[in-house]
Design an enzyme around this catalytic site. Structure first.
Site, PDB file in Angstrom:
ATOM      1  N   ASP A 139     -25.823  15.144 -10.215  1.00 56.65           N
ATOM      2  CA  ASP A 139     -25.302  14.010 -11.000  1.00 56.65           C
ATOM      3  C   ASP A 139     -23.942  13.521 -10.503  1.00 56.65           C
ATOM      4  OD1 ASP A 139     -23.798  16.179 -11.685  1.00 56.65           O
ATOM      5  OD2 ASP A 139     -24.073  16.021 -13.852  1.00 56.65           O
ATOM      6  N   GLN A 154       5.123   5.282  -3.670  1.00 56.62           N
ATOM      7  CA  GLN A 154       5.211   4.654  -5.000  1.00 56.62           C
ATOM      8  C   GLN A 154       6.183   5.518  -5.811  1.00 56.62           C
ATOM      9  OE1 GLN A 154       3.929   1.763  -5.751  1.00 56.62           O
ATOM     10  NE2 GLN A 154       4.035   1.633  -7.950  1.00 56.62           N
ATOM     11  N   LYS A 187      13.836  -4.851   7.028  1.00 53.93           N
ATOM     12  CA  LYS A 187      12.487  -5.363   6.769  1.00 53.93           C
ATOM     13  C   LYS A 187      12.431  -6.024   5.398  1.00 53.93           C
ATOM     14  CE  LYS A 187       9.193  -2.259   5.685  1.00 53.93           C
ATOM     15  NZ  LYS A 187       8.308  -1.129   5.961  1.00 53.93           N
ATOM     16  N   HIS A 214       8.030  11.153   2.217  1.00 50.54           N
ATOM     17  CA  HIS A 214       8.763   9.888   2.106  1.00 50.54           C
ATOM     18  C   HIS A 214       9.811   9.975   0.987  1.00 50.54           C
ATOM     19  CE1 HIS A 214       9.298   5.634   2.975  1.00 50.54           C
ATOM     20  NE2 HIS A 214       9.436   5.466   1.674  1.00 50.54           N
TER      21      HIS A 214
HETATM   22  C1  R5P Z   1       8.040   2.411   4.395  1.00 44.01           C
HETATM   23  O1  R5P Z   1       8.627   2.583   3.421  1.00 44.01           O
HETATM   24  C2  R5P Z   1       7.652   3.424   5.406  1.00 44.01           C
HETATM   25  O2  R5P Z   1       8.752   4.093   5.938  1.00 44.01           O
HETATM   26  C3  R5P Z   1       6.873   2.722   6.511  1.00 44.01           C
HETATM   27  O3  R5P Z   1       7.719   1.799   7.138  1.00 44.01           O
HETATM   28  C4  R5P Z   1       5.696   2.004   5.962  1.00 44.01           C
HETATM   29  O4  R5P Z   1       4.932   2.875   5.192  1.00 44.01           O
HETATM   30  C5  R5P Z   1       4.844   1.419   7.056  1.00 44.01           C
HETATM   31  O5  R5P Z   1       3.776   0.721   6.468  1.00 44.01           O
HETATM   32  P1  R5P Z   1       2.905  -0.265   7.312  1.00 44.01           P
HETATM   33  O6  R5P Z   1       2.461   0.452   8.559  1.00 44.01           O
HETATM   34  O7  R5P Z   1       1.764  -0.607   6.415  1.00 44.01           O
HETATM   35  O8  R5P Z   1       3.726  -1.470   7.628  1.00 44.01           O
END
Ligand code: R5P
Length: 294
Positions: A34, A94, A190, A126
């Site tokens: 299931d 997140q 960025k 991270h």
């Molecule tokens: C961001 O906070 C991380 O350090 C990376 O830069 C990020 O996860 C890269 O994501 P993507 O390859 O989707 O641009």
């Protein structure tokens, strides 16, 4: 000591077991007709330190669920200590509620794992808004770093490099690696418009004309950050562009990275991928050696 895995990181788990003279025994994971989950240990864990080696990629959600089920089962079977080794720990990006109503994945993951494990060992999680794993887990945690291995790799393979962090979050890695090998470091800023749309501009200018540029980021997910950074480096005259990712997820493949001007992609084996050239097993071995002695 028993070393097991829920399916990811099998190669690393086997090497660690061999080096530690521990028993390697993978779990049986399947489903009932299931669709209900089925898990079985094939070795007696009673009174044993049990190490679950599991990168949370591919399949981050299943990895978390499987790890919780495996840890709870090990506890129920009388394991002496339950250690999770997650070379790549998902959910950490997140780290706040960016939009109203969102789940803070890292907090939820930390809370649920903390209930069923005694220790977590990971590599370059991270940690951006969080200072340490203590902000995420209620059990002891160790965040190892691949930076010395990355520095060694660059020193051996790339002449007169300039190290670039594609955004502020990654600059902590780029700056430290550059410091270790006495190279110049630069940083981009960025702006993220969506999961797949980013724009970068240079904020720490270093001449790139004719240089061997090395982009370092903790995570390459869609690859758009690296691609945008590579285009910028190329437009500033970079001779070669090596993209080094600690955790190579490559959710959209590698083509866009090469199209952006990247000459070579290098990753650690935190997540298995053909670009793996930096082996993190020695870091994990040293840490587990201490665990074995205690
Ligand atoms: C961001 O906070 C991380 O350090 C990376 O830069 C990020 O996860 C890269 O994501 P993507 O390859 O989707 O641009």
């Amino acid at each position: 000591m028993i070393i097991t895995t829920c399916g990811n990181s099998v190669k690393i788990a086997k090497v660690l077991a061999k080096k530690l003279h521990a028993t390697y025994s993978p779990l049986i994971l399947s489903s009932f007709p299931d669709g209900d989950f089925y898990l079985k240990f094939n070795v007696d864990v009673k009174g044993k330190k049990t190490v679950l080696v599991q990168s949370f990629q591919p399949h981050p959600n299943a990895s978390l669920f499987n790890t919780i089920m495996a840890a709870e089962t090990a506890r129920d079977l009388g394991a002496k200590k339950i250690i999770v080794v997650a070379p790549y720990l998902a959910f950490m990006r997140q780290d706040k509620r960016f939009n109203p109503g969102e789940a803070i994945n890292s907090k939820i993951m930390g809370k649920h794992l903390s209930v069923c494990i005694d220790n977590i060992i990971t590599i370059d999680p991270h940690l951006h808004r969080y200072k340490s794993l203590r902000d995420v887990f209620q059990v002891s945690g160790k965040a190892l770093t691949a930076n010395p291995l990355i520095a060694e790799y660059i020193k051996k393979k790339i002449k007169h490099p300039v190290i670039i962090g594609p955004d502020w979050e990654s600059y902590q890695w780029a700056e430290e690696v550059a410091g270790r090998i006495g190279a110049e470091a630069s940083c981009l800023e960025k702006t993220r418009f969506s999961s797949r749309k980013v724009k970068v501009k240079i904020i720490k200018a270093v001449p790139l004309q004719g240089r061997n540029c090395v982009l370092i980021d903790d995570i390459i997910s869609t690859g758009n950050t690296m691609a945008a950074a590579a285009k910028k480096a190329k437009s500033l005259g970079a001779k070669t562009i090596t993209a080094i990712g600690i955790h190579g997820l490559f959710v959209d493949g590698v083509q866009k990275l090469y199209k952006s001007g990247i000459t070579k992609i290098v990753t650690t084996n935190c997540i298995e991928h053909p670009t793996n050239e930096i082996d993190v097993t020695p870091l994990l071995f040293e840490e587990l050696k201490k665990e074995k002695k205690n």
